[in-house]
Design a protein around this motif. Structure first.
Motif, mmCIF file in Angstrom:
data_model
loop_
_atom_site.group_PDB
_atom_site.id
_atom_site.type_symbol
_atom_site.label_atom_id
_atom_site.label_comp_id
_atom_site.label_asym_id
_atom_site.label_seq_id
_atom_site.Cartn_x
_atom_site.Cartn_y
_atom_site.Cartn_z
ATOM 1 N N THR A 60 0.807 -1.230 0.000
ATOM 2 C CA THR A 60 0.000 0.000 0.000
ATOM 3 C C THR A 60 0.839 1.279 0.000
ATOM 4 O O THR A 60 0.297 2.361 -0.151
ATOM 5 N N ASN A 61 2.160 1.138 0.166
ATOM 6 C CA ASN A 61 2.981 2.352 0.060
ATOM 7 C C ASN A 61 3.466 2.601 -1.375
ATOM 8 O O ASN A 61 4.241 3.515 -1.619
ATOM 9 N N PRO A 63 2.660 4.163 -4.695
ATOM 10 C CA PRO A 63 1.672 5.148 -5.145
ATOM 11 C C PRO A 63 1.011 4.783 -6.477
ATOM 12 O O PRO A 63 1.593 4.089 -7.303
ATOM 13 N N ASP A 105 -3.889 19.600 -1.709
ATOM 14 C CA ASP A 105 -4.431 19.017 -0.470
ATOM 15 C C ASP A 105 -5.636 18.115 -0.713
ATOM 16 O O ASP A 105 -5.938 17.232 0.081
ATOM 17 N N LEU A 109 -4.008 10.985 0.547
ATOM 18 C CA LEU A 109 -2.694 10.350 0.724
ATOM 19 C C LEU A 109 -2.739 8.843 0.478
ATOM 20 O O LEU A 109 -1.702 8.232 0.201
ATOM 21 N N THR A 110 -3.949 8.251 0.572
ATOM 22 C CA THR A 110 -4.072 6.810 0.300
ATOM 23 C C THR A 110 -3.708 6.493 -1.154
ATOM 24 O O THR A 110 -3.260 5.399 -1.467
ATOM 25 N N THR A 112 -1.434 8.195 -2.909
ATOM 26 C CA THR A 112 -0.020 8.480 -3.181
ATOM 27 C C THR A 112 0.924 7.720 -2.252
ATOM 28 O O THR A 112 2.117 8.030 -2.202
ATOM 29 N N GLY A 113 0.396 6.736 -1.525
ATOM 30 C CA GLY A 113 1.249 5.991 -0.602
ATOM 31 C C GLY A 113 1.880 6.923 0.426
ATOM 32 O O GLY A 113 3.056 6.780 0.753
ATOM 33 N N ASN A 114 1.093 7.927 0.859
ATOM 34 C CA ASN A 114 1.519 8.889 1.888
ATOM 35 C C ASN A 114 2.544 9.917 1.420
ATOM 36 O O ASN A 114 3.166 10.581 2.246
ATOM 37 N N ARG A 115 2.728 10.034 0.109
ATOM 38 C CA ARG A 115 3.684 11.033 -0.381
ATOM 39 C C ARG A 115 2.978 12.352 -0.668
ATOM 40 O O ARG A 115 1.780 12.377 -0.929
ATOM 41 N N GLU A 116 3.744 13.426 -0.653
ATOM 42 C CA GLU A 116 3.212 14.747 -0.999
ATOM 43 C C GLU A 116 3.295 14.999 -2.507
ATOM 44 O O GLU A 116 2.921 16.065 -2.990
#
Ligand code: TXA
Ligand code: MG
Length: 315
Positions: A60-61, A63, A105, A109-110, A112-116
């Motif tokens: 899941t990480n 993206p 914003d 984040l789900t 993008t695998g928590n990426r910005e």
């Protein structure tokens, strides 16, 4: 094949509505694009997003790419879009280009695998863009194959890999390009080529009027993993037909069931048949497939990249 109840033709007048319903209910839909088939979820439906990772067997990480229906939507989901990225998107979309940008914003984040940062593209397939318009948010979609395997370029490939685990498979025929999109990272300057793909580095550099840099530092795209895009059979890369024939005899001497893949100097044709040839070799029980190296320019760069990854030692 279309006797399965979870398959619908992309031209079917009810296809968009049915796909939108499935997505709204937390399901996943296999969608046709010009590159490869995607396994899609609406970005605002956490249940669907979760299911994409589960069905693919993908960590899941890793993206997902967000698919938009028009270049005009880019500023809603990305921020600080550099002029060069906008220029390239305007020139290439809809088409086999993906761009890595800072996300806005609103993009969960789900996805993008928590990426910005996030990767975006506008696919050429009309059904898929209509579906995005119908649900009014981007479609997050990785390639519709089991994690680490060759991407699907027909609906039958999706059925073979994921079958009944997909709520709906939309059959849009064979993918015209047949290798994944080119990914360009615009969060670095100069922009970096993260993954060669359906649009060539030369064409991108011509549009931008500048050179792309090679990927620097730590791998940021999972498609960069050494072994990826692997069929079950072993891929051997030959320099030319004579070399391929030599390899074939060697392999056969050792009792290997081997064959030479069909090669075309016409790079678009070579690219569009590459993955189906790998799958066919698997289906027919071959141990080895010998592929002839294309020239390393234009689409040849993407073909060579996939061949090298398919021939790399497996993890
Ligand atoms: O042609 C394509 O791009 C197809 C079709 C379905 O659009 N999609 C595709 O998706 O190839 P996927 O998930 O198989 O490959 C996307 C690549 C992955 O290697 C992923 O790690 C990378 O893009 N990626 C996505 N978002 C990223 C991010 N924020 N940072 C770095 N890499 C990212
Ligand atoms: Mg993939």
């Amino acid at each position: 094949m279309s006797s399965h109840s979870n398959i619908i033709q992309s031209e079917d007048p009810s296809a968009v509505l049915r796909a939108a319903e499935v997505l709204g209910n937390g399901g996943v839909v296999a969608i046709p694009t010009e590159t490869v088939y995607g396994l899609a979820a609406a970005i605002d439906n956490p249940a669907s997003i979760e299911k994409v990772f589960a069905v693919k067997g993908r960590p899941t990480n890793h993206p997902l790419i967000s698919h938009l229906s028009s270049v005009l939507q880019l500023h809603l989901w990305a921020k600080d879009v550099p002029t060069d990225a906008q220029l390239l998107a305007n020139a290439c979309w809809p088409g086999p280009l993906s761009v890595l940008l800072n996300k806005s914003d609103r993009l969960p984040l789900t996805v993008t695998g928590n990426r910005e940062t996030a990767v975006f593209r506008v696919p050429a397939n009309l059904f898929t863009r209509r579906l995005i318009d119908a649900i009014n948010v981007p479609l997050a979609a990785p390639s519709a194959n089991r994690f680490g395997r060759v991407s699907p370029t027909t609906a039958q490939h999706v059925i073979d890999d994921l079958g009944s685990e997909v709520d709906l498979i939309v059959d849009g025929g064979s993918c015209s390009i047949g290798v994944e999109s080119t990914i360009v990272d615009f969060t670095s300057n100069p922009p970096q080529l993260l993954r060669p793909g359906g649009i060539s580095q030369e064409d991108i550099e011509l549009i931008l009027g500048k050179r792309l840099s090679d990927q620097q530092g730590e791998s940021r795209a999972s498609g960069m993993l050494q072994s990826h895009y692997s069929p079950a059979c072993k891929i051997h890369i030959a320099n030319d037909l004579a070399h391929a024939s030599e390899l074939l005899i060697q392999l056969q001497t050792f009792g290997n069931k081997a064959r030479i893949a069909q090669f075309s100097d016409n790079l678009p044709i070579y690219a569009s048949t590459l993955y189906s040839q790998m799958r066919a070799a698997d289906n027919e029980g071959f141990d080895s497939l010998i592929a002839i190296k294309p020239i390393a320019t234009g689409l040849g760069q993407a073909i060579l990249d996939r061949l090298l990854k398919a021939s790399a030692p497996r993890f």
